[in-house]
Motif scaffolding. Structure first.
Motif, mmCIF file in Angstrom:
data_model
loop_
_atom_site.group_PDB
_atom_site.id
_atom_site.type_symbol
_atom_site.label_atom_id
_atom_site.label_comp_id
_atom_site.label_asym_id
_atom_site.label_seq_id
_atom_site.Cartn_x
_atom_site.Cartn_y
_atom_site.Cartn_z
ATOM 1 N N ASP A 248 0.774 -1.206 0.093
ATOM 2 C CA ASP A 248 0.103 -0.011 0.095
ATOM 3 C C ASP A 248 0.857 1.149 -0.166
ATOM 4 O O ASP A 248 1.021 1.960 1.055
ATOM 5 N N GLU A 249 1.397 1.466 -0.952
ATOM 6 C CA GLU A 249 2.347 2.658 -1.247
ATOM 7 C C GLU A 249 1.511 3.908 -1.176
ATOM 8 O O GLU A 249 1.959 4.953 -0.425
ATOM 9 N N ARG A 250 0.352 4.024 -1.443
ATOM 10 C CA ARG A 250 -0.316 5.224 -1.277
ATOM 11 C C ARG A 250 -0.776 5.352 0.127
ATOM 12 O O ARG A 250 -0.522 6.540 0.611
ATOM 13 N N GLY A 251 -1.201 4.569 0.938
ATOM 14 C CA GLY A 251 -1.432 4.505 2.300
ATOM 15 C C GLY A 251 0.135 5.008 3.019
ATOM 16 O O GLY A 251 0.084 5.925 4.106
ATOM 17 N N ALA A 252 1.143 4.426 2.565
ATOM 18 C CA ALA A 252 2.477 4.963 3.264
ATOM 19 C C ALA A 252 2.708 6.259 3.059
ATOM 20 O O ALA A 252 2.977 6.989 3.981
ATOM 21 N N LEU A 253 2.479 7.047 1.889
ATOM 22 C CA LEU A 253 2.585 8.130 1.435
ATOM 23 C C LEU A 253 1.896 9.143 2.209
ATOM 24 O O LEU A 253 2.270 10.132 2.587
ATOM 25 N N LEU A 254 0.443 8.822 2.513
ATOM 26 C CA LEU A 254 -0.476 9.484 3.124
ATOM 27 C C LEU A 254 -0.191 9.678 4.385
ATOM 28 O O LEU A 254 -0.285 10.666 5.369
ATOM 29 N N SER A 255 0.303 8.386 4.959
ATOM 30 C CA SER A 255 0.620 8.520 6.271
ATOM 31 C C SER A 255 1.696 9.424 6.738
ATOM 32 O O SER A 255 1.941 9.904 7.668
ATOM 33 N N PHE A 256 2.805 9.401 6.006
ATOM 34 C CA PHE A 256 3.669 10.285 6.070
ATOM 35 C C PHE A 256 3.332 12.007 6.007
ATOM 36 O O PHE A 256 3.869 12.853 6.638
ATOM 37 N N TYR B 277 -8.189 12.001 -3.454
ATOM 38 C CA TYR B 277 -7.924 12.099 -4.747
ATOM 39 C C TYR B 277 -6.630 11.109 -4.926
ATOM 40 O O TYR B 277 -6.674 10.382 -5.886
ATOM 41 N N ILE B 278 -5.769 10.856 -3.911
ATOM 42 C CA ILE B 278 -4.665 10.348 -3.991
ATOM 43 C C ILE B 278 -5.099 8.518 -4.020
ATOM 44 O O ILE B 278 -4.597 7.910 -4.818
ATOM 45 N N ARG B 279 -6.238 8.280 -3.332
ATOM 46 C CA ARG B 279 -6.778 6.899 -3.368
ATOM 47 C C ARG B 279 -7.327 6.734 -4.748
ATOM 48 O O ARG B 279 -7.539 5.720 -5.181
ATOM 49 N N SER B 280 -7.977 7.793 -5.304
ATOM 50 C CA SER B 280 -8.724 7.648 -6.463
ATOM 51 C C SER B 280 -8.090 7.507 -8.085
ATOM 52 O O SER B 280 -8.762 6.979 -8.883
ATOM 53 N N SER C 4 4.322 13.378 -11.565
ATOM 54 C CA SER C 4 3.353 12.362 -11.353
ATOM 55 C C SER C 4 2.720 12.691 -10.055
ATOM 56 O O SER C 4 3.182 13.439 -9.128
ATOM 57 N N VAL C 5 1.718 11.915 -9.750
ATOM 58 C CA VAL C 5 0.978 11.748 -8.484
ATOM 59 C C VAL C 5 1.899 11.516 -7.316
ATOM 60 O O VAL C 5 2.056 12.200 -6.205
ATOM 61 N N ARG C 6 2.807 10.406 -7.533
ATOM 62 C CA ARG C 6 3.775 10.061 -6.644
ATOM 63 C C ARG C 6 4.614 11.337 -6.223
ATOM 64 O O ARG C 6 4.872 11.465 -4.902
ATOM 65 N N TRP C 7 5.357 11.978 -7.341
ATOM 66 C CA TRP C 7 5.994 13.304 -6.766
ATOM 67 C C TRP C 7 5.103 14.092 -6.125
ATOM 68 O O TRP C 7 5.579 14.779 -5.299
ATOM 69 N N LEU C 8 4.062 14.375 -6.378
ATOM 70 C CA LEU C 8 3.080 15.101 -5.624
ATOM 71 C C LEU C 8 3.082 14.702 -4.150
ATOM 72 O O LEU C 8 3.172 15.750 -3.261
ATOM 73 N N CYS C 9 2.839 13.691 -4.043
ATOM 74 C CA CYS C 9 2.946 13.156 -2.329
ATOM 75 C C CYS C 9 4.389 13.365 -1.748
ATOM 76 O O CYS C 9 4.279 13.968 -0.587
ATOM 77 N N LEU C 10 5.299 13.011 -2.381
ATOM 78 C CA LEU C 10 6.560 13.429 -1.947
ATOM 79 C C LEU C 10 6.874 14.835 -1.873
ATOM 80 O O LEU C 10 7.620 15.366 -0.792
ATOM 81 N N HIS C 11 6.241 15.654 -2.748
ATOM 82 C CA HIS C 11 6.317 17.161 -2.407
ATOM 83 C C HIS C 11 5.478 17.674 -1.314
ATOM 84 O O HIS C 11 6.159 18.430 -0.467
#
Length: 179
Positions: free
Chosen positions: A12-20, A112-115, A138-145
């Motif tokens: 669950d990479e999305r969950g990890a990013l959202l948790s951080f 949004y991230i989950r969708s 990317s959306v991944r870049w967005l989360c990291l940003h």
């Protein structure tokens, strides 16, 4: 202060990013615990930064990046004429109202991230002079940003809070857990 971020469910990479992201939001929220509006707006150092200003800024940044990803305009368009207002409460804004708004923004971010179909999906950067022409991220870049941006300001918040009343992040975590 860094708190423990639980490991994501397997894969669950999305969950990890959202948790951080949420962990760093918590650092800013904790820095505001028990302060009056006046204390939150004060600037105890040579910097123009205040806790309430940092709060408003991170909320606006998060909202504007999610809007960009959705290819919608941000709630507030900032440019050189009003950029200073991103770091100060104006027109009746309060810490409480900004925290409530942040709850909505955080829920929108998570939804949004989950969708999105994939964290590899990209979206165009705005046509602003500080972005590369025709740039995409990317959306991944967005989360990291969002993690980086919020963490940076959570560190500022730690210093400002300690300058105000000597309370450290460790004490604020204990205060939050007791409350």
């Amino acid at each position: 202060m860094v708190t423990h971020v639980p490991a994501e469910a397997r894969g669950d990479e999305r969950g990890a990013l959202l948790s951080f992201i949420e962990e760093q939001r918590g650092g800013i929220r904790r820095a505001l615990l028990g302060l009056t509006e006046e204390q939150a707006a004060s600037r105890p150092s040579a910097s123009e930064l205040s806790l309430s200003g940092l709060l408003k800024h991170v909320v606006e940044v998060e909202q504007s990046w999610i809007a960009r990803a959705k290819q919608e305009p941000p709630a507030i368009k900032r440019d050189e004429t009003n950029w200073h207002e991103t770091f100060q409460l104006v027109d009746g804004e309060t810490v409480e109202s900004q925290l409530a708004y942040w709850e909505k923004v955080a829920a929108e971010t998570e939804a949004y991230i989950r969708s999105v179909a994939s964290l590899d999906d990209t979206f165009p950067l705005p046509n602003d002079p500080w972005f590369p022409p025709e740039g995409r991220v990317s959306v991944r870049w967005l989360c990291l940003h969002l993690i980086r941006e919020t963490a940076r300001h959570a560190g500022h918040a730690d210093i400002i809070r300690e300058s105000l009343d000597g309370k450290t992040a460790f004490e604020l975590v204990a205060l939050e857990q007791a409350g």
